[in-house]
Structure formats: C-alpha cells, structure tokens
Design a protein around this motif. Structure first.
Motif, PDB file in Angstrom:
ATOM      1  N   GLY A   1      -7.581  -1.313 -12.102  1.00 27.23           N
ATOM      2  CA  GLY A   1      -7.263  -0.361 -11.043  1.00 27.23           C
ATOM      3  C   GLY A   1      -8.055  -0.539  -9.771  1.00 27.23           C
ATOM      4  O   GLY A   1      -8.004   0.338  -8.901  1.00 27.23           O
ATOM      5  N   GLY A   2      -8.810  -1.634  -9.654  1.00 29.92           N
ATOM      6  CA  GLY A   2      -9.507  -1.908  -8.412  1.00 29.92           C
ATOM      7  C   GLY A   2     -10.980  -1.550  -8.451  1.00 29.92           C
ATOM      8  O   GLY A   2     -11.529  -1.157  -9.486  1.00 29.92           O
TER       9      GLY A   2
ATOM     10  N   ILE B   1      -2.757 -12.729  -3.729  1.00 26.26           N
ATOM     11  CA  ILE B   1      -3.534 -12.133  -2.646  1.00 26.26           C
ATOM     12  C   ILE B   1      -2.754 -10.967  -2.042  1.00 26.26           C
ATOM     13  O   ILE B   1      -1.600 -11.128  -1.620  1.00 26.26           O
ATOM     14  N   VAL B   2      -3.386  -9.804  -2.019  1.00 25.04           N
ATOM     15  CA  VAL B   2      -2.829  -8.645  -1.321  1.00 25.04           C
ATOM     16  C   VAL B   2      -3.468  -8.583   0.059  1.00 25.04           C
ATOM     17  O   VAL B   2      -4.696  -8.584   0.185  1.00 25.04           O
TER      18      VAL B   2
ATOM     19  N   ALA C   1       6.155  -7.818  -6.410  1.00 19.48           N
ATOM     20  CA  ALA C   1       6.604  -7.648  -5.030  1.00 19.48           C
ATOM     21  C   ALA C   1       7.291  -6.304  -4.841  1.00 19.48           C
ATOM     22  O   ALA C   1       7.124  -5.641  -3.799  1.00 19.48           O
ATOM     23  N   SER C   2       8.045  -5.856  -5.851  1.00 19.23           N
ATOM     24  CA  SER C   2       8.725  -4.554  -5.754  1.00 19.23           C
ATOM     25  C   SER C   2       7.733  -3.409  -5.696  1.00 19.23           C
ATOM     26  O   SER C   2       7.927  -2.443  -4.949  1.00 19.23           O
ATOM     27  N   PHE C   3       6.661  -3.518  -6.491  1.00 17.51           N
ATOM     28  CA  PHE C   3       5.649  -2.461  -6.450  1.00 17.51           C
ATOM     29  C   PHE C   3       4.922  -2.435  -5.107  1.00 17.51           C
ATOM     30  O   PHE C   3       4.568  -1.365  -4.601  1.00 17.51           O
ATOM     31  N   ILE C   4       4.691  -3.595  -4.519  1.00 19.26           N
ATOM     32  CA  ILE C   4       4.088  -3.630  -3.186  1.00 19.26           C
ATOM     33  C   ILE C   4       4.976  -2.875  -2.200  1.00 19.26           C
ATOM     34  O   ILE C   4       4.501  -2.048  -1.400  1.00 19.26           O
TER      35      ILE C   4
ATOM     36  N   GLY D   1      -5.076  -4.582  -6.647  1.00 20.61           N
ATOM     37  CA  GLY D   1      -5.124  -5.493  -5.504  1.00 20.61           C
ATOM     38  C   GLY D   1      -5.183  -4.756  -4.184  1.00 20.61           C
ATOM     39  O   GLY D   1      -5.918  -5.156  -3.262  1.00 20.61           O
ATOM     40  N   ILE D   2      -4.415  -3.673  -4.066  1.00 19.48           N
ATOM     41  CA  ILE D   2      -4.436  -2.866  -2.845  1.00 19.48           C
ATOM     42  C   ILE D   2      -5.811  -2.239  -2.647  1.00 19.48           C
ATOM     43  O   ILE D   2      -6.392  -2.277  -1.558  1.00 19.48           O
ATOM     44  N   ASP D   3      -6.353  -1.678  -3.717  1.00 21.99           N
ATOM     45  CA  ASP D   3      -7.659  -1.016  -3.624  1.00 21.99           C
ATOM     46  C   ASP D   3      -8.768  -1.999  -3.250  1.00 21.99           C
ATOM     47  O   ASP D   3      -9.649  -1.680  -2.449  1.00 21.99           O
TER      48      ASP D   3
END
Length: 386
Positions: free
Chosen positions: A296-297, A53-54, A80-83, A123-125
């Motif tokens: 890609g969302g 979950i983002v 986690a690093s990319f977040i 996930g962000i998108d």
C-alpha cells in the motif's frame, strides 16, 4: 464508490488554500526486458525483468513524482485501468496530502483490500512521497525519521538456472562477497530437501563462517516439509528462513518458528497494516518483510514499521532497493536491505541516473530530494510495454 470518492475530492479542493500545489496527471509507464537465462525460485520461473513506474505531474513544472508499483505485469491492462480510475479523484488535489489521498483511494469493500488495486495505490503513494521530499528539498528517509544514512545489505540471488550446478552456485556467492556483501541469500524449495541442504552447505563453505546466509523458499513447502528442511540446515548457521509456506498459512508459519532455531522471515506478499497485525498476533514470524510496492505504499509501510517496533520486531523489506533504502534508514528497527545485482537484473546500473552501490557491506541513502529516482527514459524506451 465513485460518487463518494468524487465528493471527498471536491471537499478537499474546497478546503485547499489558493496557493496549494495540485496534481495535474497520473500515468503508468511499464517496461520489460529479457534475461539471458531464465531464473527459478521455489515455485516460479522468470524469463524477464519488469519495471512499473507511476508518474505524477503537478502544476509546478519542476516537481514530478516517481513511484514504483509491484507485481502487476501479468495483467497490465488491469493496472492501467486502476490508474485511470484513481486519477479521476486525484487530479486537482494537493499531492502533499498523502494520508487523505490514501484513505480516499482505499475502499476495501470494492478496491484496495488486496491485489492489483492495492499495488497501484502503493505506486501512487510512493510517487506522492517523492513529491513531498522534492517540495521540502529533503531525502525521503530524512522526512520519515532519519535514523541513519547507511544500512546493512544482503545480495539476493542463488536462483536455480540451467547450467548452474553447485560449482557455479558457489562461484556466484564468492562474487557477491567480493562486491562487499556481508550477507547473501539463495533459493530453496524447487528440488528435494536433501539436495537443497547440500546447496546450503556448499554456499556456507564458499562464503566462510562470518558472512550471513539466508534461504528463501518462496512459499514452496508445506509446514512439515519446511520443518524438516530447517532442522537439516540448522547446522549451517542460517540467518533466516524466508517464506517457507503459503503467505496466509499463519498457523503453519508459527509451527515452524517453534520447531527450529532458524528465524522465520515473511511478509512480502502481505497487504496493509491489518495483514501485518494478524501475522504478528499469530506469532507467525520472527522478522517482518513488508514491501512498500505491494502492501500500500510508504504511508502504509510506516504504520507497519511502527507496529513491528511496538512488538520488538525488525523489518527487512522485500525488493526494490531504490525505494526501500529510505524505509530501512528511517527507523530504528530497520534490519537490512535486499539488493539485486546484475546477476539477477541485467539492466542493473542502466535504469536510474543515480544507482545504489554496496560499500563495505552497506548501502548509503541518497542525499537527493525525494527518493532520488530519475529514470533513464531514453534507455528504457525500447523496453516499453504497450
């Protein structure tokens, strides 16, 4: 890349009005729980269910975005690093600017072309679209087009499991039909072709002639093996043959589509509109299976759906029914929704406050702001990773 990304972010901030909403934090919450019995598809065995979950917080305490990222569990520290990497350029920006933020994150020479970085962007998108829907007080499917409020659905299952013989496989399919499914899917590719054809026969007899039956090889075959299987199984009226060969074997998939009357479906492991453009141009598939959590969302998924529509192709997204219900319902070429029940996910019905159910073969899009995803954080807490 970092300096360029920061310059972009600064420019966006300068252009924002004084009353714009702003992102204040981005984080990744990962969960993992065991299955009672491991399940196996054509190539892989899964002992656990996983959920990524983002969460995006904003300066409005009532608005928080919930997104899902697919397939980052094998290297959680990389996700986690990319977040943390993307967070630096997201904080302070308006979450409603999903196109601007997507293109700021996606720098294909360094990150975003494929792999885990694109899955984190996804996930962000998805979380940004959840925020957009909540701000508008509208379900995401309405914002994206609102073609319908209900979608045809199939129950995915039919895995290989210890103790599951033909009798148990048939019972599983019968249970799926009793739950209201008018379409079901089973796995193939882990045993001999003749054994799998027998599994198909048993399932067809169990569900009868009017329920659609799909098979999924999860990339297990070479193209000539897939052609042999398809020709032997054609007599059982298959609705589609999913991922017969490796995801990048467009030529092999195209040969299979020409060699059998069974439609070929694929795309769950494809990335961005460019990957789907190439699949379409190669005439490699009959049905596209984009996964918003991977490619890609939602922002990118909608471009794929439009590209498919321009080529008179249907989309039947892979996995994550909670997100994809909105994306199938939004467009006229949304074919069918994949649905996982408790036979695949033992936490089914225990993760979200509002759980999707099948009624008369359909799943209805939630009439809630955004994606309608409210995690049961207290329940999930004991399964937290890290």
């Amino acid at each position: 890349m970092g300096a360029r990304y920061q310059r972009f972010s600064a420019r966006r901030n300068l252009n924002q009005g004084s009353h714009s909403m702003k992102i204040t934090d981005v984080r990744l919450e990962m969960f993992k729980w065991p299955r009672a019995v491991p399940i196996t598809n054509g190539l892989y065995t899964y002992t656990h269910n996983l959920l990524n979950i983002v969460v995006i917080d904003t300066d409005d305490p009532d608005i928080q975005g919930i997104g899902l990222a697919g397939g980052i569990e094998s290297t959680p520290e990389v996700g986690a690093s990319f977040i943390e990497h993307f967070k630096k350029g997201l904080i302070g920006n308006d979450p409603l600017d999903n196109e601007a933020l997507w293109h700021a994150m996606w720098r294909p020479k360094l990150v975003g072309r494929r792999g885990i970085s694109t899955r984190i962007i996804a996930g962000i998108d998805i979380a940004l679209w959840d925020i957009k829907g909540k701000v508008a007080n509208m379900p995401v499917y309405k914002m994206l087009g609102g073609f319908t409020n209900k979608v045809d659905t199939y129950i995915a299952g039919g895995y290989y499991e210890e103790g599951k013989a033909l009798k148990e496989l048939a019972q599983e399919m019968e249970e799926n039909v009793k739950l209201g499914a008018r379409a079901v899917k089973i796995k193939v590719g882990a045993v001999s072709i003749n054994e799998d054809v027998e599994r198909v026969r048993v399932c067809r007899e169990a569900i009868g002639p009017d329920v659609r039956l799909m098979v999924d090889a999860n990339n297990a075959y070479r193209h000539y093996q897939a052609i042999e299987f398809a020709r032997k199984a054609e007599q059982y009226d298959l609705f589609w043959f999913e991922e017969p060969v490796e995801p990048d074997d467009y030529i092999g998939q195209a040969e299979i589509t020409r060699a059998t009357s069974v439609p070929v479906a694929a795309g769950e492991n494809e990335y961005t509109r460019y990957g789907f453009r190439d699949m379409i141009n190669a005439r490699a598939v009959d049905i596209l299976q984009p996964d918003a959590l991977i490619l890609g969302g939602i922002t990118e998924y909608m471009k794929v759906a439009a590209l498919a529509q321009a080529n008179d192709l249907d989309v039947a997204p892979h996995g994550a029914q909670e997100v994809h219900i909105h994306l199938v319902a939004a467009v006229p070429n949304g074919l069918i929704l994949e649905y996982y029940r408790d036979s695949v996910n033992p936490m089914h019905g225990k993760v979200w406050e509002h759980e999707l159910t099948i009624k008369d073969g359909y799943v209805y899009a939630p009439d809630l702001p955004g994606l309608g995803l409210t995690p049961k954080w207290d329940t999930l807490a004991e399964y937290s990773v890290g």
